[in-house]
Scaffold this active site. Sequence first.
Site, mmCIF file in Angstrom:
data_model
loop_
_atom_site.group_PDB
_atom_site.id
_atom_site.type_symbol
_atom_site.label_atom_id
_atom_site.label_comp_id
_atom_site.label_asym_id
_atom_site.label_seq_id
_atom_site.Cartn_x
_atom_site.Cartn_y
_atom_site.Cartn_z
ATOM 1 N N HIS A 135 41.318 -24.085 -3.687
ATOM 2 C CA HIS A 135 41.596 -23.684 -2.487
ATOM 3 C C HIS A 135 42.512 -22.751 -2.411
ATOM 4 O O HIS A 135 43.401 -22.271 -1.482
ATOM 5 C CB HIS A 135 42.765 -25.267 -2.648
ATOM 6 C CG HIS A 135 43.630 -25.694 -3.349
ATOM 7 N ND1 HIS A 135 44.471 -24.886 -4.457
ATOM 8 C CD2 HIS A 135 44.225 -26.806 -3.957
ATOM 9 C CE1 HIS A 135 45.028 -25.696 -5.229
ATOM 10 N NE2 HIS A 135 45.092 -26.817 -5.004
ATOM 11 N N ASP B 91 43.214 -33.700 6.031
ATOM 12 C CA ASP B 91 42.455 -33.775 4.867
ATOM 13 C C ASP B 91 43.805 -33.173 3.889
ATOM 14 O O ASP B 91 44.807 -32.702 4.416
ATOM 15 C CB ASP B 91 42.222 -32.001 5.069
ATOM 16 C CG ASP B 91 41.447 -32.186 3.464
ATOM 17 O OD1 ASP B 91 40.821 -32.522 3.105
ATOM 18 O OD2 ASP B 91 41.341 -30.455 3.363
ATOM 19 N N HIS C 100 39.311 -23.796 0.481
ATOM 20 C CA HIS C 100 39.295 -25.270 1.010
ATOM 21 C C HIS C 100 40.998 -25.324 1.311
ATOM 22 O O HIS C 100 41.421 -24.771 0.405
ATOM 23 C CB HIS C 100 39.585 -26.263 0.217
ATOM 24 C CG HIS C 100 38.692 -27.181 -0.808
ATOM 25 N ND1 HIS C 100 37.518 -27.721 0.162
ATOM 26 C CD2 HIS C 100 36.984 -26.091 -0.603
ATOM 27 C CE1 HIS C 100 36.398 -28.008 -0.628
ATOM 28 N NE2 HIS C 100 35.968 -26.810 -0.819
ATOM 29 N N ASP D 97 40.290 -27.490 7.532
ATOM 30 C CA ASP D 97 39.056 -28.419 7.073
ATOM 31 C C ASP D 97 39.380 -29.321 7.875
ATOM 32 O O ASP D 97 38.382 -30.362 8.332
ATOM 33 C CB ASP D 97 39.392 -28.468 5.494
ATOM 34 C CG ASP D 97 38.322 -27.833 4.480
ATOM 35 O OD1 ASP D 97 38.179 -26.957 5.107
ATOM 36 O OD2 ASP D 97 38.820 -28.215 3.384
ATOM 37 N N GLU E 277 44.779 -30.694 0.042
ATOM 38 C CA GLU E 277 44.302 -30.124 -1.019
ATOM 39 C C GLU E 277 45.286 -30.637 -2.263
ATOM 40 O O GLU E 277 46.798 -30.819 -2.168
ATOM 41 C CB GLU E 277 44.764 -28.843 -1.022
ATOM 42 C CG GLU E 277 43.442 -28.236 -0.096
ATOM 43 C CD GLU E 277 42.177 -28.629 -0.151
ATOM 44 O OE1 GLU E 277 41.733 -28.710 -1.165
ATOM 45 O OE2 GLU E 277 41.194 -28.053 0.497
#
Length: 228
Positions: free
Chosen positions: A57, A7, A150, A155, A9
Amino acid sequence: MREIVLDTETTGFDPESGDRIVEIGAVELHNHVATGRTYHQYINPERSMPQEAFEVHGLSDDFLRDKPKFAEIGQAFLDFVGDAKLVIHNAAFDMKFLNAELGWMNLPKLPWEQAIDTLEIARKRFPGSPASLDALCRRFAIDNSARTLHGALLDSEILAEVYLELIGGRQPDFALSAGSQQSGGTAGDSWRPSPRVKPLPARITEEERKAHAEFVAKLGENALWSRA
């Protein structure tokens, strides 16, 4: 079979408009079992953080200022990934950003066929139903209560659990191996792995733990993490 559940960001939605990656988190699986090996990196995007992205985030300009630039970690990231399949929720988004960053550094790009999109799997398996990561956690009764913001590593750890449920919750060779070891009967769909004899080591380093504590401190006394 080695897979990397991954994942990212970012500062926004489009790398071609100047958006950059600010965090990468990844969990290694071997034959659909977590090995305990992870990759986690905060990244200085070399630009300011839009308020809308910060609200998703919580990664601020101050927090990211002393973090390495992608050019400093790109090769190490590729070394970790290798030729493993990349398990990503909405893979087109993350692959677009990763390949943009790699391209700017003149590093090899990740082949699109290397990615496994769990969003696509979920939509095919449950047509018409919500397929966000949170929705899938609710469907499979996976605890995501720590996901107040997040975060790439958290995640990816949650996605690893969702991925295993999406593909049946068992190792791909279980039925075959069980059949060869048992006399009579077949492996049922309700099979789940037994508890580990020896727990896996912690998935975050002391440096990452300190970085998280510094990040929470900068959010102020009203931060959710401070109330725990």
